[in-house]
Structure formats: structure tokens, C-alpha cells
Motif scaffolding. Sequence first.
Motif, PDB file in Angstrom:
ATOM      1  N   GLY A 103       0.836  -1.196   0.000  1.00  0.00           N
ATOM      2  CA  GLY A 103       0.000   0.000   0.000  1.00  0.00           C
ATOM      3  C   GLY A 103       0.870   1.245   0.000  1.00  0.00           C
ATOM      4  N   VAL A 104       0.503   2.246  -0.811  1.00  0.00           N
ATOM      5  CA  VAL A 104       1.283   3.480  -0.849  1.00  0.00           C
ATOM      6  C   VAL A 104       0.371   4.705  -0.783  1.00  0.00           C
ATOM      7  CG1 VAL A 104       3.281   2.562  -2.102  1.00  0.00           C
ATOM      8  CG2 VAL A 104       1.382   3.499  -3.398  1.00  0.00           C
ATOM      9  N   LEU A 105       0.942   5.797  -0.298  1.00  0.00           N
ATOM     10  CA  LEU A 105       0.266   7.097  -0.286  1.00  0.00           C
ATOM     11  C   LEU A 105       0.953   7.964  -1.324  1.00  0.00           C
ATOM     12  CD1 LEU A 105       0.087   7.638   3.587  1.00  0.00           C
ATOM     13  CD2 LEU A 105      -1.755   6.889   2.071  1.00  0.00           C
ATOM     14  N   GLY A 142       5.005   4.723   2.054  1.00  0.00           N
ATOM     15  CA  GLY A 142       4.265   3.528   2.467  1.00  0.00           C
ATOM     16  C   GLY A 142       2.981   3.882   3.203  1.00  0.00           C
ATOM     17  N   ASP A 143       1.970   3.013   3.072  1.00  0.00           N
ATOM     18  CA  ASP A 143       0.680   3.230   3.723  1.00  0.00           C
ATOM     19  C   ASP A 143       0.584   2.337   4.967  1.00  0.00           C
ATOM     20  OD1 ASP A 143      -1.911   3.609   4.476  1.00  0.00           O
ATOM     21  OD2 ASP A 143      -2.812   2.970   2.569  1.00  0.00           O
ATOM     22  N   GLU A 144       0.707   2.991   6.129  1.00  0.00           N
ATOM     23  CA  GLU A 144       0.653   2.249   7.403  1.00  0.00           C
ATOM     24  C   GLU A 144      -0.700   1.554   7.582  1.00  0.00           C
ATOM     25  OE1 GLU A 144       3.151   2.035   9.593  1.00  0.00           O
ATOM     26  OE2 GLU A 144       4.527   3.516   8.730  1.00  0.00           O
ATOM     27  N   ALA A 145      -1.731   2.094   6.931  1.00  0.00           N
ATOM     28  CA  ALA A 145      -3.074   1.548   7.150  1.00  0.00           C
ATOM     29  C   ALA A 145      -3.316   0.255   6.375  1.00  0.00           C
ATOM     30  CB  ALA A 145      -4.112   2.589   6.758  1.00  0.00           C
ATOM     31  N   ASP A 146      -2.415  -0.093   5.455  1.00  0.00           N
ATOM     32  CA  ASP A 146      -2.608  -1.330   4.699  1.00  0.00           C
ATOM     33  C   ASP A 146      -2.344  -2.526   5.621  1.00  0.00           C
ATOM     34  OD1 ASP A 146      -1.807  -3.711   3.138  1.00  0.00           O
ATOM     35  OD2 ASP A 146      -2.201  -2.430   1.419  1.00  0.00           O
TER      36      ASP A 146
END
Length: 699
Positions: A17-19, A32-36
Motif C-alpha cells: 500500500g502506498v500514499l 508507504g501506507d501504514e493503514a494497509d
Amino acid sequence: MATVRRTSCNLCEAICGVLVTVEAGRVTDIRGDEADPLSRGHICPKAVALRDLQEDPDRLTQPVRRTATGWEELGWDEAYAYVATRLRAVQKDHGRNSVGVYLGNPNVHSVGAMTHMPTVVRLLKTRNRFSATSVDQLPHMLAVHLMYGHQLMVPVADIDRTSYLLMLGANPLASNGSMMTAPGFGRRLKEVQKRGGRVVVIDPRRTETAAVADEHHFVRPGTDAAFLLALIHQILRDGTTAVASYVDSLSVVDEVTRDWTPERAAAVTGIAADDIRRIAREFAAADKAACYGRLGVSTQQFGAICQWAVQVLNIITGNLDRPGGSMFPRPAVDTLRGIGKGHIGAWTSRVRSLPEFGGELPASAMADEILTPGDGQIRAMVTIAGNPVLSTPNGRRLDEALETLDFMVCVDPYINETTRHADVILPPTPPLERDHYDLAFHQLAVRNTARWNDAVLPRPSESRHDWEIFRGLGLALLDSGRLRQRAITSLRLRLSPRRVVDLGLRIGPYRLSVRKLRKSVGGVDLGPLQPALPGRLYTKTKRIDLAPAMIIDDLPRAFSALFTGPADDGLLLIGRRHLRSNNSWMHNSARLVKGKPRHQLLMNPDDLRSRDLTDGQLVEISSAAGTISVEVASSNDMMPGVVSLPHGFGHGRPGVRLSVASQVAGASINDITDSTLTDPIAGTAALNGVPVKVTAAPA
Ligand SMILES: Nc1nc2c(c(=O)[nH]1)N[C@H]1C(S)=C(S)[C@@H](COP(=O)(O)OP(=O)(O)OC[C@H]3O[C@@H](n4cnc5c(=O)[nH]c(N)nc54)[C@H](O)[C@@H]3O)O[C@H]1N2
Ligand SMILES: Nc1nc2c(c(=O)[nH]1)N[C@H]1C(S)=C(S)[C@@H](COP(=O)(O)OP(=O)(O)OC[C@H]3O[C@@H](n4cnc5c(=O)[nH]c(N)nc54)[C@H](O)[C@@H]3O)O[C@H]1N2
Ligand code: SF4
Ligand SMILES: [Mo]
């Protein structure tokens, strides 16, 4: 004003997951997307290069046609009509099989290719279909097809719960994992160790992964079958098996592994018999253990035996389908339902009689099928997201073969080593302009999760998504067959990937929908993997045959080649991957290629010395297939007698239009890998363990 959009990176199997930050239509940041719930914020340097793909001056955005004086742009509808007319004309003159198809790796990373490309391939009605599968994971697919009844029913190591991970021929710290979607593999390995677990790596190179493991053993390339069968031998002799009630033929395995002793294995692998015995006992005794074998034990002469043996090892120790062992993912769209169970040998290649698997012939047969005259000779090629000139064995010969074709069309954004031979190139939109749901890699993920990604950026009006290209081509090819069938195919081509995925989600095991996924931040967590056997088996009997005849019948070949054949003390060539490199493409991202060169031949200092070679020197590497020149680098991480070269280099060919790549040094390893070296069971290319000589390059 800056907006931050959530998506995932689909460049490799880790699907992180990326932002993405967008300002005035341009990407200004990727993180990186911490919420993934699967990737938990992990990314690698390649994610940042998604931005470079977006702004890449080399990337095509409109169809081009080759003329006597160069490439000219043409309109999309004109291109579809032209391509369809040319392909059908070749087939009319020379038969259906005169059109060949090669499907490359990025197809599995694009939802539009997954949903729409197969329809176009079917419309071509040719048996000359090839793909990257036969230079990659074919042995995995064959083994699970034979044992679990479906070519994609691939179990993955339950890394987040295991206490003993045995890895062969895999370097996830560079590759980020394969046939096993586990983003942040390095962090996950550390967690195994923190829990008190053990990580053991078997590899002819002390890789980045070996360096963080608890234990690493060099193995002579191509001999892993001996190691794996000796482990099975030992566990059976110790009587420490724990076999589920739905497993048959243990006695056959017992019989056929009788002579595969740790002592014999030690002599050929280079791993001490005591270590083999100890690893067998530790693996059997661990409360949760998983064996995972990847590319190094697939693309070699005994790949099918190795991948079968990995399954057997997991099964006889009671680790298949157990938490912390080797488990089957349950994705939100059941990809297995949409794809055939697989078959083997329904037809064979014309020239070398290599077997098809799942409707595809081995890529190693491709150049022969183009170059050998006769009925059924390939006269036109369609390549989709592939660069076989750099990625399949004997690439130089294929390079020459492609030039002899009557017609070639490539669905690809670049003019590279393969597509430079095309008459027409149809370029799709880049990843950030596309919607995405991962149909392939949730099926191989170590945790059940699901996420839908809306395109981050709009596609320019002159561009087309890959699925739109397949729709256009498909409709142009829809020229025969029954009316009803044509109507169904036409409907299938017109449904957007979003509609197809939505349908799959709604009938899937969690009854989700694109709408529900869009509401979730970073994706939905569906929890850890759950036991699924025997209910989910695709075998008719709902049982597992531990001893498929096709594999058992091949054991004598391996036995005699490994133990009674002539001892080979020459050099063996293997491959290698780097975190900042991606198969044969993306070498035109300046951001990725910067830093130390990565194209050199790695060689043990003793091997250099005995040949009077010095670090940094230009050398010639020769095999039965050819010779290339490249710089050599001394490395204590190489097993003596083994040399390593990455694939995907060697861009400096005429007509290639890749600005930075043309400055990237190196040669293509596949100019010297040998298309006659295959694992005969399914025709997988033996890209690893190629016998070579290394000498000083003439001054
Ligand atoms: N010696 C050796 N050879 C190997 C390997 C090895 O380890 N050693 N590895 C093998 C493996 S595992 C694989 S998977 C193969 C890969 O083999 P291929 O799939 O043939 O090669 P790639 O380098 O992945 O090429 C990808 C192509 O797709 C294009 N492309 C990129 N993105 C897209 C897209 O979104 N859509 C479309 N239509 N095209 C796109 C690129 O421009 C490029 O032409 O190589 C194999 N070859
Ligand atoms: N950065 C980056 N990531 C990638 C890719 C990339 O090109 N770059 N490619 C993607 C693709 S298409 C794939 S398929 C995956 C592959 O993922 P991996 O399988 O993890 O890839 P490799 O790094 O090629 O690891 C293969 C290992 O096998 C070892 N090896 C070679 N021969 C033998 C042998 O005979 N026995 C044993 N035991 N080991 C052997 C090699 O030394 C190497 O360390 O990576 C994917 N991820
Ligand atoms: S590991 Fe790197 S290339 Fe692979 S999906 Fe994650 S960010 Fe992308
Ligand atoms: Mo691959």
C-alpha cells in the motif's frame, strides 16, 4: 493544492500500500501506507519510481507503426483494425498456429490484463502460446496441479506464525518475495527470530537474505533435489512423520527415497551429511515449520522434483494446512474459480515435442517454432507485457528469429529489445492511471486482505488502458463463430475490470463489493490464513496423492544425473536480483539505476586466482549457447565453482529507445543460457546451473 491518494504499488508481488501526493496533476511524493493491513507501511525504492514511469519521456502514449524511415503514430481504431487484418491474413495463409503469443510478467500485475487479455488470446485460436511461466514458476504450478488438483492452489509459508522457515533458491530481501506475497519480508523474518524461531537458507550465494538468516548453506546449483529428498529420507527413517488422513501413497515416497541418503546428498550438494540430518530433525521437531523453495529451485533441471519435494516435506511433517506451516490463502475474489485447473501434455511443440502446460508451450521452444520451416511454423507474433529477447534462454537467437516474422504486434509501453522488432506497438497507461484490484497476489498472500484502488491520476484522452486495448483488439478479431458466442465474448470485452471485480467480490467468500472496499482505509483485513483441507482440494477424490506418477517416473533421471553421472568441476552460472532493478525494464529510471553498478559477474576470489583473473577485469563468459563479455567482481559471498549474473541487462541494441537504459552497462545473461537445457517434465528453462567457462576478454 496537494492531495494524498491511497493506492498500492503493483511492480512486484508484495503489493505494498502506498500514499501518493499529487500537486497540480503531478506526483510529488510516494510513501508507504501504514493503514494497509498486509504491507503495514513497507515499501522499497521501486515504489518511488512509479513516479518516473508517469513522467518517462521514453514511454509511448499512442500506437506506433514501423515504417521504412522510422516509427509513425496512428489512431487507436486504425491500429486495432490493421493488427486484426494482418493477423487474420497470416492465419488464412498459414493456419491458426502460424500466430504465436508471448505473455510477460506485468500481465499478472494489472487487473485489466487479468480480466481482458485471456479473451483476446482465446480469439487468436493458436496452440503456439508461450509465457514467462516457463522461465519461472511452472514447477510450482505443476506440483500443485498434480497434488491438490489445481494449478494455482499454491500454499504459502505462514511466515507470521511459523517457528522454522527453511528457504531454498529465494532471496526475498532483494525480490520482496515471490509465489508468496509477504510485503516487508525482512521485517517478517526478524519477527520469526524474535519469537524464538529459526530461519535457514540454502543458496549458492550468501545472499542478502542468507545474511540475516540463522543459518546458511551453500549448495551446488541444481542439486537441491538431493538435499530435499535426503531430508524426506531421514524423516521417514526416523519415523517422525505426521501425515493427515486424506493423504495417500506415503509408502511409495518411502520406497523411492530409500537410496537418497544424506551421505549421497552431501557429496553432490556440498552440505554436510550431519547438517542435512540435523535440519531434517529440526524441521520435523519444530511445532510449526514451513519449507519454501523459489526461483533457484524452479528454473533448474530438476525444478519439478524440487517443488514436489517441498510439498512432500511440508505434508509428511504435518505442516501443510496448519497455522505456522504451509497454508492456503482465501482471497476475496476466488481466482481459482475463474482459471482452469490445469492440464499437461494435451499437445506438444512442433519442433522439439515439449509438452504444453495449462495451454502454454515452453518459452524455450519459441525460437525453434519461428525459425524451423514447415506446417505450423510461426509467422506472426503477439507479445503482451513481455521482453523475451532479454528474459528467455538463447535470447540472441530469438532476437534474430523475431526479425524474420511477417508481422509482429506488441502491447507494451516501450521500444525495447523485443518490441523494436514490432510492426505495431500498442502502449497501455502506466500503473498510477489505472484502477487496481489484485486478482493474482491476494491468492498467494500470507494474510487474507483485500483492497480496491481507484486510479490516482486520470488517463490522458489520447491514451488507453490495457483492458481498453484488449477490448479494441478483441472486437476487431471477433470475426467468426456462432452469433450467440460472439455476443457473449463481446459483452465480456465490454465489461470494465471494475465490474468484473465487483462481481467476483460479491460472489466471493466474504461477500464484499468494490463499494465496501472503497470505504475501507488501506484495505480490509480478513485475518490470518485458516485451515482449508480436505474440503478445498480440487482433486476428484478430495485426497492428496503424495506420489504423482509423472514425478516418481522422473526420479531415476535425477538419481543417475546427480549420483552416477560424470563429476563436473567446471563453473556453474546462476542468476541474481537487485532491490533497485526490475527484470528487464525500469533501467531507464535514473533514480533507480544510480549508485554502484550491479551488472557484474560475481565470482569467488579463489576461482579468479586459479584463472589468473583480477577483480574488475573484463571477462568472457561462454556456454554451449554463446559468449558474452562483462566485468567480473570478486565476491566471498559466492560458492566456489559458481558465478552469478543478473538478468535483464544488455540494452545497447540498435533501435532500442530507452534513454538511461542505453547507458546501463552489462550484457544479457540469456544470450548464454541455453534453450536446450530444460526440465523435461514440463519444459521449464534451466536458467540456473548453466555450465560456463570464464576467461580474460581479449584486449
Ligand atoms: N536468466 C534469467 N532469466 C530470467 C529470470 C532469471 O532469474 N534469470 N527470471 C525470469 C522470470 S522470473 C520472469 S517473470 C521473466 C520475465 O520475463 P518478461 O515478462 O518477458 O520480461 P520483463 O522484463 O518482465 O518485461 C516486461 C515487459 O512488459 C513491459 N511492461 C511494463 N509494464 C507494462 C504494463 O503495464 N503493460 C504492458 N502491456 N507492458 C508492460 C515492459 O516494457 C517490458 O517490455 O524473466 C525470466 N528470465
Ligand atoms: N527487485 C526485484 N524484485 C523482483 C524482481 C526483480 O527483477 N527485481 N523480479 C520479480 C520476479 S518476476 C520474480 S519471479 C521474483 C523471484 O523471487 P526470488 O526467487 O526470491 O528471486 P531471486 O532473487 O532470483 O532468488 C533466487 C535465488 O536462487 C539462488 N539460486 C540459483 N540457483 C540455485 C540452485 O540451484 N539452488 C538453490 N538453492 N538456489 C539457487 C540464487 O542465488 C538466488 O539467490 O522476484 C520478483 N521481485
Ligand atoms: S516491494 Fe517495492 S516494488 Fe514490490 S510492491 Fe512493494 S514497493 Fe512495490
Ligand atoms: Mo518471475
